[in-house]
Design a protein around this motif. Sequence first.
Motif, short mmCIF file in Angstrom:
data_model
loop_
_atom_site.label_atom_id
_atom_site.label_comp_id
_atom_site.label_asym_id
_atom_site.label_seq_id
_atom_site.Cartn_x
_atom_site.Cartn_y
_atom_site.Cartn_z
N THR A 106 56.36 45.71 42.72
CA THR A 106 55.50 46.42 41.78
C THR A 106 54.14 46.72 42.41
O THR A 106 53.55 45.86 43.06
CB THR A 106 55.30 45.58 40.51
OG1 THR A 106 56.56 45.38 39.88
CG2 THR A 106 54.35 46.27 39.53
N ALA A 119 50.22 44.24 34.56
CA ALA A 119 51.56 44.55 35.07
C ALA A 119 52.56 43.46 34.71
O ALA A 119 53.75 43.73 34.54
CB ALA A 119 51.50 44.72 36.59
N ARG A 120 52.06 42.22 34.61
CA ARG A 120 52.95 41.09 34.30
C ARG A 120 53.16 40.90 32.82
O ARG A 120 54.04 40.14 32.40
CB ARG A 120 52.37 39.80 34.89
CG ARG A 120 52.17 39.84 36.40
CD ARG A 120 51.79 38.49 36.93
NE ARG A 120 50.56 37.94 36.40
CZ ARG A 120 49.39 38.03 37.00
NH1 ARG A 120 49.28 38.70 38.14
NH2 ARG A 120 48.31 37.48 36.48
N ASP A 174 51.64 42.81 41.86
CA ASP A 174 51.66 42.17 40.55
C ASP A 174 51.12 40.75 40.55
O ASP A 174 51.03 40.12 39.51
CB ASP A 174 53.07 42.21 39.94
CG ASP A 174 54.08 41.49 40.81
OD1 ASP A 174 53.83 41.32 42.02
OD2 ASP A 174 55.15 41.11 40.29
#
Length: 385
Positions: free
Chosen positions: A85, A383-384, A104
């Motif tokens: 990512t 993002a997580r 990420d």
Amino acid sequence: MSPSTGRTSLRDRTRDEVFALIRDHRDLTRSALVELTGLPSSTVGHAVARLLTEGRISESALVAKGRGSGSGRPGSILNAVPTGTRTGAIDFGHRHLTVGLGDDTGALVDQITIPVNVDLSPTRGLDESVRLLEELCARNGVTSLSCVAAGVPGPIEDATGLVCSTTTLSNWAGMFPVQELERRLGVPAVVGNDASVGALGELHRGAGRGHRDFLYIKASHGIGAGLVVNGQLYQGGSGFAGEIGHIIIAGRPELCRCGNRGCLEAVISVPSVREQLSHTHPHLDPETIDLATLDDPISARILNEAGRSLGAVLAGLCDLFNPTALIIGGELGSSGKPLIDGVRASVNRFAQPATSGAVQVMPAGLGRRAEIVGAAQLAGIHARA
């Protein structure tokens, strides 16, 4: 997950809890995980072993300055393994633009910095940030981003994302940077005040590590503060906490861009200090003086006095907040020992003895990179999520 009930087992929940801590921090030891979770060391050990086997975390030797496990054999440090990512990170400075590519875990993969007057032309700043981000993606073979996070040098209303200042960032007033970035990039965006974003960088990857209550001061073309309380960013009821640049220093005549006289920002920001230095160093261009390269006694005195002026304001904040660290970032924070010594001297003089005795005064561990590192960290968090 239990195959009979379809529910996550206690062991799986423990593993996920331990992974979340490792992912959201850096260089944790097993003993630190035991302290953070309150779980038995054997339980933490089993969870760590599973995560290592699954390839979700990595283990490496503990360096001399890292967190140890007390007496006895040194421990090892644990970190999350990044996935493929990729995220975008943007630091809108008053006179520069830094754009980064992150992963990420919140780590920066690549970055670019260019000079640009972000205050004067927000549209150009936004367009340039997108162009640079696309350039970074191209040279790193990245085809898509999960999200982008940015720091903006002005007050942003927490509930709406609106830039509210009509003085410090007047050309941005009424803009919604999140919407502007999402429209240009087509990915989710999150935007915060640059000093708060810098504090996040220092918390996770800089001098704030090991401190749960600290003040990060971005001292550059503007002056702002990021507050960390109990290990978390504190942004106030509306998102405007840390707007210290317009605290008035009594008796000072300097005219501020907000219309008042004696504002902290007018007294000790980079343009003010450079102007003072230009009188004693007429051969230097006041627009380009690099404060970190000056090592003569006159420059040291000017920088020390700027630190004392800043420290006199911060002393009151220390009495109110009782931090264990004052972390000075931005260009002034990177200027060297005289300014930091000046801050320390005023905190010792004006704060209550118990308060001043509890606080460390130090330059930002990340230097001028605190804001872009913090933006990458913020993007990694989203993002997580």
